[in-house]
Motif scaffolding. Sequence first.
Motif, mmCIF file in Angstrom:
data_model
loop_
_atom_site.group_PDB
_atom_site.id
_atom_site.type_symbol
_atom_site.label_atom_id
_atom_site.label_comp_id
_atom_site.label_asym_id
_atom_site.label_seq_id
_atom_site.Cartn_x
_atom_site.Cartn_y
_atom_site.Cartn_z
ATOM 1 N N SER A 1 -12.722 7.608 1.226
ATOM 2 C CA SER A 1 -12.220 8.982 1.353
ATOM 3 C C SER A 1 -10.697 9.048 1.304
ATOM 4 N N ARG A 2 -10.029 7.911 1.523
ATOM 5 C CA ARG A 2 -8.566 7.893 1.521
ATOM 6 C C ARG A 2 -7.968 7.653 0.142
ATOM 7 N N PHE A 3 -8.823 7.580 -0.868
ATOM 8 C CA PHE A 3 -8.336 7.313 -2.222
ATOM 9 C C PHE A 3 -7.350 8.380 -2.682
ATOM 10 N N ALA A 4 -7.626 9.637 -2.348
ATOM 11 C CA ALA A 4 -6.732 10.714 -2.777
ATOM 12 C C ALA A 4 -5.337 10.537 -2.195
ATOM 13 N N TRP B 1 0.801 7.687 2.062
ATOM 14 C CA TRP B 1 0.636 6.263 1.753
ATOM 15 C C TRP B 1 0.797 5.432 3.027
ATOM 16 N N HIS B 2 1.804 5.773 3.810
ATOM 17 C CA HIS B 2 2.066 5.017 5.040
ATOM 18 C C HIS B 2 0.911 5.151 6.031
ATOM 19 N N VAL B 3 0.349 6.338 6.118
ATOM 20 C CA VAL B 3 -0.779 6.547 7.034
ATOM 21 C C VAL B 3 -1.947 5.643 6.650
ATOM 22 N N VAL B 4 -2.275 5.615 5.364
ATOM 23 C CA VAL B 4 -3.386 4.776 4.905
ATOM 24 C C VAL B 4 -3.063 3.296 5.118
ATOM 25 N N ALA B 5 -1.834 2.901 4.812
ATOM 26 C CA ALA B 5 -1.444 1.499 4.999
ATOM 27 C C ALA B 5 -1.624 1.078 6.449
ATOM 28 N N ASP B 6 -1.191 1.920 7.376
ATOM 29 C CA ASP B 6 -1.326 1.594 8.800
ATOM 30 C C ASP B 6 -2.793 1.526 9.216
ATOM 31 N N ALA C 1 -4.248 -1.961 -1.325
ATOM 32 C CA ALA C 1 -5.281 -1.400 -0.453
ATOM 33 C C ALA C 1 -6.593 -2.155 -0.624
ATOM 34 N N ASN C 2 -6.939 -2.472 -1.864
ATOM 35 C CA ASN C 2 -8.158 -3.254 -2.104
ATOM 36 C C ASN C 2 -8.065 -4.630 -1.450
ATOM 37 N N GLY C 3 -6.864 -5.214 -1.462
ATOM 38 C CA GLY C 3 -6.685 -6.512 -0.827
ATOM 39 C C GLY C 3 -6.945 -6.456 0.663
ATOM 40 N N LEU C 4 -6.416 -5.439 1.330
ATOM 41 C CA LEU C 4 -6.652 -5.301 2.770
ATOM 42 C C LEU C 4 -8.129 -5.054 3.062
ATOM 43 N N LEU C 5 -8.769 -4.229 2.245
ATOM 44 C CA LEU C 5 -10.199 -3.978 2.441
ATOM 45 C C LEU C 5 -11.008 -5.265 2.275
ATOM 46 N N THR D 1 0.821 -1.212 0.000
ATOM 47 C CA THR D 1 0.000 0.000 0.000
ATOM 48 C C THR D 1 0.855 1.264 0.000
ATOM 49 N N PHE D 2 2.165 1.141 0.222
ATOM 50 C CA PHE D 2 3.029 2.308 0.008
ATOM 51 C C PHE D 2 4.138 1.999 -1.002
#
Length: 441
Positions: free
Chosen positions: A174-177, A187-192, A157-161, A145-146
């Motif tokens: 909302s985190r797509f951007a 990227w790291h924030v979303v991954a975490d 990201a889709n895999g984790l979801l 994801t990063f």
Amino acid sequence: MGDAWGEFRRKVFGEPYLVWHEGADVGALIAEHEREPVRAERMLRAGVGEHDHVAVESLGALARLGRAPSDTAALLRSALPSARGVFRVRTAQVLYELIGTDEYVSEVAAVLEGFGHWGERIDAAMALRLLPITPRSLAALHRGTFDQEYLVRHHSANGLLALAGQKFEISDDSRFAQVSGRDPAAWHVVADELLGAFATRSAGVHGDRASFAVELGPADYAAPHHRAARVYLAGTRLPGADRSHVPMLRNIGVYTTHPDRPPHYPNLRATLEHLGFADLPESVTLDEDATAATLDSVTRALDFDIDVSRWRATDLLIGDRSRIALEIGPADPDGSQLRTCTLWLDGAIATPFDNTAYVPQFTNSLRVSAARYRAGQWADFAHWGPTTDDLAAEMHPDGTLQYLLLSRLEGVGDREGAVRLRVDEIVAVLEKAADVLTAEE
């Protein structure tokens, strides 16, 4: 591609570009197998020999119909050690279907973690969402994801979801951007955050509060050494620390039953007192089988989350993962001398089974090796204790490192390779890692 397999492939599946773009029509292969099974199977064996993922997909389709050759698993196992990219992904996927061993999920994760073509990493990310959740798969998707490539980030990201049970994709979030943007910190924030959705997977009550139970709070993958835990005996919560030391809590069953003791209350009581719980009743009648089941459940839950933590990417990377690097996990604030130390070599994890090091011994081994390389002594590479037991490597004077990543999968051979390294970069990684580890002892 061999002439015979290439001709068969084109006849059955069509033009290679269309197969690449739209995927292989395995229905056509199934029909061909019905007409000429012996020839079709001979050609599929040739395709596996050519490392063509279409042949593996075809064998998987036949296996789901109960029509694959009886030695399909053996054939694919023999191909796995030298498999790369999409071929490795498909081979591991089909082997998982046939055998059901989680280590094959790790083979897919290794492609996403690696440095192959971005299309191969996308394929691995998409495959992982269809496979069982394992610590290694979650950690690989977290790392993906990063990734530097946007589409790898998107599919990771889709895999984790998907594995978290979400029905939407990252493009609807909302985190797509942040994922599609250019800021690595975002990227790291979303991954975490996406990985954090699994922190409650093992949380909850293990056992029966009316007799004996352990209630675990959510895991913290970035700071894994402490965790909220409550213990109940005979319907009463025991006073004790709000956050237990995970290594000690994980061994609650070991402390209670080692070396060969029954899990009855006197032994359990001594363990709970050792862990810091107080006001234990003098006597409680517990069912030994139920107590043993609770202890096992707690251990399995904690082991899963410990493994996610030790395989996830960390902020402390020394070196270049595509060449040689050590990725070091957070130090235990309670002073444990064990620490995650993942060796990367030639773009792959070279400590795929045990990346937990005993710091005093490991640090000494790193310094001894660095000194020998500085002196021009070409000792065996990575003889650094149990952490590197699954790696056999030899350094040559010209800088070529030949290595074997030893397999623990039944019927699967060792993965071999070679990478050209400079002595100064090896020494720099080893000495810097030793300095970091000793600075926080």
